[in-house]
Design a protein around this motif. Sequence first.
Motif, short mmCIF file in Angstrom:
data_model
loop_
_atom_site.label_atom_id
_atom_site.label_comp_id
_atom_site.label_asym_id
_atom_site.label_seq_id
_atom_site.Cartn_x
_atom_site.Cartn_y
_atom_site.Cartn_z
N LEU A 39 -56.02 -68.77 21.81
CA LEU A 39 -56.60 -67.52 21.32
C LEU A 39 -58.02 -67.81 20.84
O LEU A 39 -58.26 -68.80 20.16
CB LEU A 39 -55.77 -66.94 20.18
N PHE A 40 -58.97 -66.94 21.20
CA PHE A 40 -60.36 -67.24 20.86
C PHE A 40 -61.23 -66.01 20.65
O PHE A 40 -62.29 -66.11 20.04
CB PHE A 40 -60.99 -68.10 21.96
N ASP A 70 -59.14 -60.85 24.05
CA ASP A 70 -58.44 -62.09 24.35
C ASP A 70 -57.58 -61.94 25.61
O ASP A 70 -57.63 -62.77 26.52
CB ASP A 70 -57.58 -62.51 23.15
N ILE A 71 -56.81 -60.87 25.66
CA ILE A 71 -55.93 -60.64 26.81
C ILE A 71 -56.75 -60.30 28.06
O ILE A 71 -56.38 -60.67 29.18
CB ILE A 71 -54.90 -59.53 26.48
N SER A 90 -54.20 -53.99 33.14
CA SER A 90 -53.53 -55.28 32.98
C SER A 90 -53.24 -55.57 31.52
O SER A 90 -52.15 -56.05 31.18
CB SER A 90 -54.39 -56.41 33.57
N VAL A 91 -54.20 -55.28 30.64
CA VAL A 91 -54.02 -55.52 29.21
C VAL A 91 -52.89 -54.64 28.68
O VAL A 91 -52.01 -55.10 27.95
CB VAL A 91 -55.33 -55.27 28.43
N ARG A 92 -52.90 -53.37 29.06
CA ARG A 92 -51.85 -52.44 28.59
C ARG A 92 -50.47 -52.89 29.07
O ARG A 92 -49.51 -52.90 28.29
CB ARG A 92 -52.14 -51.02 29.07
N ALA A 116 -49.08 -62.58 26.43
CA ALA A 116 -49.70 -61.43 27.10
C ALA A 116 -50.96 -61.83 27.85
O ALA A 116 -51.23 -61.33 28.95
CB ALA A 116 -50.00 -60.33 26.09
N GLY A 117 -51.75 -62.75 27.27
CA GLY A 117 -52.97 -63.20 27.94
C GLY A 117 -52.69 -63.87 29.27
O GLY A 117 -53.48 -63.75 30.21
#
Length: 170
Positions: A88-89, A96-97, A114-116, A148-149
């Motif tokens: 995580l950054f 992040d995702i 994609s994030v959703r 999730a990422g």
Amino acid sequence: MSIEVDHISYTYMAHTALENKALDDVSFTVDKGEFVALIGHTGSGKSTLAEHLNGLLHPDTGEVRVDGVDLAGRGKVGMVFQYPEHQLFAETIYEDIAFGPRNQKKSEDEVEASVRRAMAFVDLDFGTFSQRSPFQLSGGQMRRVAIAGVVAMEPDYLIMDEPSAGLDPV
């Protein structure tokens, strides 16, 4: 489609006084859609093996093939590391995702979709969490964001190195 591990061996710090053989002639096949758990003592080579499956490490001997191609794990194999704070950054959970899908050259509409999808997959509400800092989350929530990422990149295979380490059994 499968991941094939064919007689791989791996030694840390080879040819030194601290030489440590982590893998010794390991072979197996995992078919797409199959769920496999690797269990062993600390230091038994589980993480080392996982890093070979997505091309982070290269064996001393033997071969790792993903869908028939030698060490083609990058892009096909997603990996969630043991400690989520290591991957995580960004300033927000959304950013992040979104990092992986953006690097895949997806349009911003595709990135958001994609994030959703990935946030829904790990049961994090988009409206509640997308603009929060990932560094102000509980350990379990950080683990969900890390997963999730990787899920957002839609890999063919997903490797998770101790996905429940440090979490409550529930």
